[in-house]
Write an enzyme that holds these catalytic residues in place. Structure first.
Site, short mmCIF file in Angstrom:
data_model
loop_
_atom_site.label_atom_id
_atom_site.label_comp_id
_atom_site.label_asym_id
_atom_site.label_seq_id
_atom_site.Cartn_x
_atom_site.Cartn_y
_atom_site.Cartn_z
N HIS A 134 71.11 13.31 -62.77
CA HIS A 134 70.07 13.16 -61.75
C HIS A 134 70.45 13.96 -60.51
O HIS A 134 71.58 13.83 -60.03
CB HIS A 134 69.89 11.68 -61.38
CG HIS A 134 69.48 10.84 -62.54
ND1 HIS A 134 70.37 10.37 -63.46
CD2 HIS A 134 68.26 10.43 -62.93
CE1 HIS A 134 69.72 9.69 -64.40
NE2 HIS A 134 68.43 9.70 -64.09
N LYS A 161 68.96 14.29 -70.85
CA LYS A 161 68.03 13.96 -69.76
C LYS A 161 68.45 14.70 -68.49
O LYS A 161 69.58 14.54 -68.02
CB LYS A 161 68.01 12.45 -69.48
CG LYS A 161 67.09 12.12 -68.29
CD LYS A 161 67.04 10.63 -67.95
CE LYS A 161 66.19 10.41 -66.71
NZ LYS A 161 66.25 9.05 -66.21
N ARG A 199 55.67 15.32 -64.91
CA ARG A 199 55.59 14.04 -65.60
C ARG A 199 54.43 14.01 -66.59
O ARG A 199 54.52 13.38 -67.64
CB ARG A 199 55.46 12.90 -64.58
CG ARG A 199 56.67 12.84 -63.67
CD ARG A 199 56.54 11.70 -62.70
NE ARG A 199 57.72 11.57 -61.88
CZ ARG A 199 58.81 10.89 -62.22
NH1 ARG A 199 58.87 10.30 -63.40
NH2 ARG A 199 59.83 10.79 -61.40
N SER A 220 60.27 3.61 -60.69
CA SER A 220 61.72 3.68 -60.65
C SER A 220 62.19 4.99 -60.02
O SER A 220 63.36 5.16 -59.73
CB SER A 220 62.31 3.53 -62.07
OG SER A 220 61.86 4.58 -62.88
N THR A 301 40.87 23.56 -52.10
CA THR A 301 40.42 22.75 -50.98
C THR A 301 41.32 23.02 -49.77
O THR A 301 42.24 23.84 -49.84
CB THR A 301 40.34 21.25 -51.39
OG1 THR A 301 39.72 20.54 -50.31
CG2 THR A 301 41.69 20.65 -51.68
N LYS A 305 41.59 27.61 -49.05
CA LYS A 305 40.45 28.41 -49.54
C LYS A 305 40.60 29.90 -49.19
O LYS A 305 40.21 30.76 -49.97
CB LYS A 305 39.14 27.87 -48.96
CG LYS A 305 38.78 26.50 -49.55
CD LYS A 305 37.40 26.04 -49.14
CE LYS A 305 37.10 24.72 -49.84
NZ LYS A 305 35.73 24.26 -49.69
N ASP A 342 30.69 26.32 -53.34
CA ASP A 342 30.15 25.40 -52.32
C ASP A 342 28.70 25.78 -52.00
O ASP A 342 27.83 24.94 -51.90
CB ASP A 342 30.96 25.50 -51.02
CG ASP A 342 32.30 24.80 -51.15
OD1 ASP A 342 32.49 24.06 -52.13
OD2 ASP A 342 33.16 25.01 -50.26
N ALA A 378 29.26 26.67 -37.95
CA ALA A 378 29.63 28.01 -38.41
C ALA A 378 31.04 28.01 -39.00
O ALA A 378 31.73 29.02 -39.01
CB ALA A 378 29.54 29.00 -37.26
N GLY A 380 33.54 26.56 -42.45
CA GLY A 380 33.55 26.87 -43.88
C GLY A 380 32.22 26.56 -44.55
O GLY A 380 31.63 27.42 -45.22
N TYR A 467 29.18 13.67 -46.41
CA TYR A 467 28.88 12.67 -47.43
C TYR A 467 29.60 11.33 -47.21
O TYR A 467 29.56 10.45 -48.05
CB TYR A 467 29.10 13.19 -48.85
CG TYR A 467 30.46 13.75 -49.15
CD1 TYR A 467 31.51 12.94 -49.54
CD2 TYR A 467 30.68 15.13 -49.07
CE1 TYR A 467 32.75 13.47 -49.84
CE2 TYR A 467 31.91 15.67 -49.36
CZ TYR A 467 32.95 14.83 -49.74
OH TYR A 467 34.17 15.36 -50.03
N GLY A 488 24.57 14.95 -48.66
CA GLY A 488 25.74 15.81 -48.87
C GLY A 488 26.39 15.61 -50.23
O GLY A 488 27.00 16.52 -50.78
N GLN A 499 31.63 24.18 -61.33
CA GLN A 499 33.04 24.40 -61.69
C GLN A 499 33.31 23.93 -63.11
O GLN A 499 34.05 24.57 -63.85
CB GLN A 499 33.95 23.64 -60.72
CG GLN A 499 33.93 24.22 -59.34
CD GLN A 499 35.18 23.82 -58.57
OE1 GLN A 499 36.29 24.13 -58.96
NE2 GLN A 499 34.98 23.14 -57.47
#
Ligand code: NAP
Length: 595
Positions: A134, A161, A199, A220, A301, A305, A342, A378, A380, A467, A488, A499
């Site tokens: 680890h 491991k 994972r 854990s 996002t 962008k 968008d 004005a 995004g 929204y 929205g 998408q």
């Protein structure tokens, strides 16, 4: 590789191991039963969490009564665990666990040679020894990890491991490389939020197991998903070497609902893909590191962008004008294609609202053509709306608090600029369209509004990009003034559909107005499933026309939608006809489900 198991077909052999961490043996067994119920394959019994421990008696109970195969771990403090007692007692307990029939035991690399010397080759045939390392600071270089694996193998380990810590999302790539080439069973985990993908994708890259918590948060190690999340959200059993990886690139990203939207959608159409939250610091680095054809599609996002835009090999013309992308697809030739969906989402929502209000069909072209289209804001979203309006042949006015920004944007779209204050007395004609893309009125300041009710009477349709809440003060007052309103959330859903189509390659246009006479095509069925089974906790929208549909209560429509969702296809068309909601699209009906 498909594996037939008692609980169905699995496309990978990676096990889900639920760590059991409790202060008493009874509590541990309760947790183990819960792990089985949830669908885990084995449990890791963390002896170092027990408040009191009587090795012979407690191990006998734990191993014999555990409903799942057991991995016994007694992690010392020097390897990140809780045990700080005598080392020989600790190793004696592990040896005892072997004798008592544990399926796996975990021995730390640092003491593995001592341990093997002590057992002198005497170990029950069924037991497998995991030799673990680890690193709670970082993830070493590929070469260093390779050397570490070689050292672990030299101890005689049955299973290797290696758990490291992610400083950057690209750290997982090195573990994936080692996992894919490992000749022995190997667990490769990169801890921390930035290592989250390791994972999930260990199933794709051939990891021996991944850890999944019994309850969200009861972990854990940092970054661990819950068993439920692995199985239900990420469809873990169905991941295979050929599963295509998608995700949303942002920072922060933990709050994103997008995986809850796309993963069920992929599943509903049997699309062999996964959609992950991607906590990215440097977009260019990320794309360079994950340049293989395993990683194929992204949503972008805040704040990436523009950075995404700069990494594209090709950009669609509107995204180029806007200067930002919201979606990126890796083409078969490896080129990265950028889109700004968008604007598609918002403009489609407005067009749909206009058509619903004037009864026009899609065949008659965009109802925005020639209209005076006022865009407030004005930033995004403002850019996306203004360019979208221009694209549809509208006469665009940009109204912004900061006049300079309005001017810049207006000049790019061949429109005019005014200030928000001037907009109060702006009414060159009636029947204008208004789109709010400022954040004024957004939660928590829901009593604010960017334009007075008095000024709203000159508009025939008002759209609000906000929204949260769905019904903003602006929309409420616009409705009271007689305007058609568009939420929205419509924009959000529309862009998600676009998408989805780009990711899956499923054909068809999704913003089609469905009326009762229209055929219900297979891809629309997919879309219905897409919405119905996603567990988005957003407050979904519905066009005002659908709610105003007269004699049928919302509940009734909702039930009909539920029935039709189960028996999708032509039956939906039938019900749609029966309930005869004028100009109400199937989508609108469906969206009522979420009201
Ligand atoms: P942005 O780039 O930061 O732009 C914010 C805009 O709001 C700017 O024009 C800014 O004007 C204006 N503004 C902010 N505070 C103001 C105030 N107090 N008074 C007047 N104007 C103010 O943000 P964005 O990405 O465009 O997002 C804007 C809104 O759209 C947010 O509510 C966001 O949630 C929403 N949105 C929705 C969707 C969807 O799918 N529905 C998608 C994207 C965005 P200045 O230039 O003067 O600062």
């Amino acid at each position: 590789m498909d594996l037939q198991t008692a609980d169905g077909v699995r496309r990978n052999s990676t096990k889900i191991c639920a760590p059991v961490m409790a202060e008493t043996v009874d509590q541990m067994l309760t947790q183990a039963r819960k792990a089985k119920e949830l669908g885990a394959d084995l449990v890791e019994i963390r002896l170092d969490f027990l408040k009191t421990f009587n090795p012979r008696q407690d191990l006998e109970i734990l191993i014999k009564q555990c409903p799942l195969p057991t991995l016994i771990t007694y992690r010392p403090i020097w390897e990140g665990g809780k045990y700080d007692g005598d080392e020989s007692k600790r190793q004696n307990a592990l040896r005892l666990a072997m004798e008592l029939g544990a399926d796996y035991i975990d021995v730390e690399l640092q003491v593995a040679h001592d341990f093997y010397n002590a057992i002198q080759g005497k170990k029950p045939a069924k037991i497998k020894i995991i030799v673990s390392s680890h690193n709670y600071q970082n993830t070493p270089s590929l070469e260093e990890i390779g050397n570490l694996v070689a050292r672990i193998l030299a101890t005689g380990a049955d299973i290797v491991k290696v758990a490291t810590t992610a400083v950057d999302i690209t750290d997982s790539a090195r573990l994936f490389q080692i996992l894919v080439h490992s000749q022995v069973p190997m667990i490769g985990i990169v801890m921390g939020e930035k290592g989250f993908i390791s994972r999930i994708l260990s199933a794709k890259f051939g990891g021996f197991l991944t850890f999944g918590s019994i309850e969200a948060g009861l972990v854990s190690a940092p970054g661990q998903p819950a068993v439920k999340e692995l199985l239900e959200l990420y469809n873990f059993r169905q991941l295979g070497p050929d599963t295509k990886v998608h995700g949303v690139i942002g920072n922060p990203i933990g709050h994103s609902k997008s995986p809850h939207l796309y993963n069920p959608a992929f599943k509903s159409v049997n699309f062999n893909g996964i959609y992950l939250p991607l906590l990215v610091d440097n977009v260019a680095n990320f794309l360079k590191t994950y340049s293989s054809h395993d990683f194929v599609g992204y949503s972008y996002t805040i704040p990436h962008k523009e950075a995404g835009f700069n990494c594209c090999d090709e950009i669609d013309p509107i995204a180029k004008e806007i200067g930002a992308i919201s979606c990126m697809i890796k083409r078969p030739d490896g080129n990265l294609m950028g889109y700004n969906v968008d604007y598609l989402g918002a403009i489609a929502a407005i067009e749909e609202g206009l058509r619903a209000s004037n009864g026009a069909s899609q065949a008659s072209g965009s109802p925005l053509t020639g209209k005076l289209f006022v865009v407030m804001g004005a930033g995004g979203a403002g850019k996306a709306l203004a360019f979208g309006g221009k694209e549809k042949g509208a006469r665009v006015i940009v109204a912004n608090r900061t006049y300079d920004k309005a001017k810049q944007l207006a000049s790019k779209v061949g429109g005019e600029a005014i200030t928000l204050a001037e907009l109060e007395n702006f009414h060159p004609e009636d029947g204008m369209i208004l789109a709010n893309t400022t954040s004024v009125g957004m939660k928590p300041k829901i009593e604010s509004t960017p334009l007075s009710k008095e000024a709203l009477k000159h508009y025939s349709l008002v759209f609000d990009a906000i929204y949260t809440p769905k019904m903003t003060r602006l929309l409420r007052e616009a409705q009271e003034s007689g305007a058609t309103i568009v939420y929205g959330t419509e924009m959000f859903i529309n862009q998600a559909f676009v998408q989805f189509e780009k990711f899956t390659g499923l054909p068809g246009t999704m913003n089609q107005q469905n009326d009762q006479t229209q055929e219900f095509s297979p891809h629309q069925v997919y879309h219905l499933k897409f919405l119905s089974f996603s567990d988005l906790s957003l407050n979904f929208p519905c066009s005002t026309k659908a709610t105003d549909s007269g004699h049928f209560g919302e509940k009734y429509i909702r039930n009909i939608c539920l029935v039709t969702l189960i028996a999708v296809g032509p039956i939906f068309q039938h019900y749609s006809y029966c309930i005869s909601i004028p100009q109400c699209s199937i989508r609108c009906c469906l969206l009522l489900l979420y009201q």
